[in-house]
Write a protein that holds these residues in place. Sequence first.
Motif, PDB file in Angstrom:
ATOM      1  N   PRO A  48      28.435  85.157  18.743  1.00  0.00           N
ATOM      2  CA  PRO A  48      29.420  84.233  18.164  1.00  0.00           C
ATOM      3  C   PRO A  48      30.424  83.712  19.200  1.00  0.00           C
ATOM      4  N   MET A  49      30.853  84.580  20.100  1.00  0.00           N
ATOM      5  CA  MET A  49      31.777  84.155  21.154  1.00  0.00           C
ATOM      6  C   MET A  49      31.103  83.139  22.083  1.00  0.00           C
ATOM      7  N   ALA A  50      29.857  83.409  22.436  1.00  0.00           N
ATOM      8  CA  ALA A  50      29.125  82.498  23.317  1.00  0.00           C
ATOM      9  C   ALA A  50      28.915  81.144  22.659  1.00  0.00           C
ATOM     10  N   ALA A  51      28.624  81.153  21.354  1.00  0.00           N
ATOM     11  CA  ALA A  51      28.438  79.885  20.634  1.00  0.00           C
ATOM     12  C   ALA A  51      29.728  79.072  20.650  1.00  0.00           C
ATOM     13  N   ASN A  52      30.858  79.736  20.519  1.00  0.00           N
ATOM     14  CA  ASN A  52      32.151  79.050  20.575  1.00  0.00           C
ATOM     15  C   ASN A  52      32.369  78.433  21.955  1.00  0.00           C
ATOM     16  N   GLN A  53      32.051  79.174  22.992  1.00  0.00           N
ATOM     17  CA  GLN A  53      32.158  78.642  24.356  1.00  0.00           C
ATOM     18  C   GLN A  53      31.210  77.461  24.544  1.00  0.00           C
ATOM     19  N   GLY A  54      30.024  77.575  23.982  1.00  0.00           N
ATOM     20  CA  GLY A  54      29.051  76.496  24.077  1.00  0.00           C
ATOM     21  C   GLY A  54      29.553  75.220  23.437  1.00  0.00           C
ATOM     22  N   LEU A  55      30.220  75.378  22.302  1.00  0.00           N
ATOM     23  CA  LEU A  55      30.773  74.213  21.621  1.00  0.00           C
ATOM     24  C   LEU A  55      31.794  73.506  22.513  1.00  0.00           C
ATOM     25  N   TYR A  56      32.651  74.266  23.174  1.00  0.00           N
ATOM     26  CA  TYR A  56      33.621  73.665  24.087  1.00  0.00           C
ATOM     27  C   TYR A  56      32.923  72.933  25.236  1.00  0.00           C
ATOM     28  N   ASN A  57      31.851  73.514  25.753  1.00  0.00           N
ATOM     29  CA  ASN A  57      31.093  72.825  26.805  1.00  0.00           C
ATOM     30  C   ASN A  57      30.485  71.534  26.284  1.00  0.00           C
ATOM     31  N   GLY A  58      30.075  71.534  25.034  1.00  0.00           N
ATOM     32  CA  GLY A  58      29.574  70.311  24.422  1.00  0.00           C
ATOM     33  C   GLY A  58      30.634  69.237  24.324  1.00  0.00           C
ATOM     34  N   PHE A  59      31.860  69.648  24.008  1.00  0.00           N
ATOM     35  CA  PHE A  59      32.966  68.678  23.964  1.00  0.00           C
ATOM     36  C   PHE A  59      33.215  68.075  25.342  1.00  0.00           C
ATOM     37  N   LEU A  60      33.119  68.896  26.381  1.00  0.00           N
ATOM     38  CA  LEU A  60      33.272  68.367  27.741  1.00  0.00           C
ATOM     39  C   LEU A  60      32.173  67.357  28.048  1.00  0.00           C
ATOM     40  N   ALA A  61      30.934  67.692  27.707  1.00  0.00           N
ATOM     41  CA  ALA A  61      29.815  66.766  27.945  1.00  0.00           C
ATOM     42  C   ALA A  61      30.011  65.466  27.179  1.00  0.00           C
ATOM     43  N   ALA A  62      30.411  65.572  25.915  1.00  0.00           N
ATOM     44  CA  ALA A  62      30.619  64.370  25.098  1.00  0.00           C
ATOM     45  C   ALA A  62      31.725  63.493  25.678  1.00  0.00           C
ATOM     46  N   GLY A  63      32.798  64.114  26.132  1.00  0.00           N
ATOM     47  CA  GLY A  63      33.893  63.352  26.729  1.00  0.00           C
ATOM     48  C   GLY A  63      33.464  62.636  27.997  1.00  0.00           C
ATOM     49  N   LEU A  64      32.653  63.296  28.804  1.00  0.00           N
ATOM     50  CA  LEU A  64      32.179  62.660  30.037  1.00  0.00           C
ATOM     51  C   LEU A  64      31.247  61.493  29.735  1.00  0.00           C
ATOM     52  N   VAL A  65      30.390  61.658  28.743  1.00  0.00           N
ATOM     53  CA  VAL A  65      29.519  60.545  28.350  1.00  0.00           C
ATOM     54  C   VAL A  65      30.362  59.395  27.820  1.00  0.00           C
ATOM     55  N   TRP A  66      31.356  59.703  27.022  1.00  0.00           N
ATOM     56  CA  TRP A  66      32.281  58.672  26.530  1.00  0.00           C
ATOM     57  C   TRP A  66      32.898  57.924  27.707  1.00  0.00           C
TER      58      TRP A  66
END
Length: 120
Positions: A48-66
């Motif tokens: 569960p902790m890793a999934a939460n960290q993964g979600l934050y990494n996804g937000f970083l990726a989405a922001g960079l694509v934006w």
Amino acid sequence: METTANVLVGLVAALHAYILVLEMFLWEKKPGRGLSGFDADMARATAPMAANQGLYNGFLAAGLVWGLIAEDPTGYRVQIFFLSCVVVAGLYGAATANRRILFAQALPGTLALAAVLLSR
């Protein structure tokens, strides 16, 4: 230089999308356990902790694509903001979790940020 900057930003975005997949979906499988070094029991306990960290990494990726697809000046500013977040997260992770994060996250983010700043 702008093309180089865009390529580097895209690579950092792809890296963070890959980390999202590792942390959210593959944490308990061989690729995720290879990243963490955890045995099966620890991987299950920390999933569960890793999934939460993964979600934050996804937000970083989405922001960079934006930042890559948005018109300037918004795209430029968004890239600077999210690359700065990547660098800070990488420095913090290297200081508190694992020194490898300095080279896996902070260094690519710093190179991409420098390229973006130099491209304008």
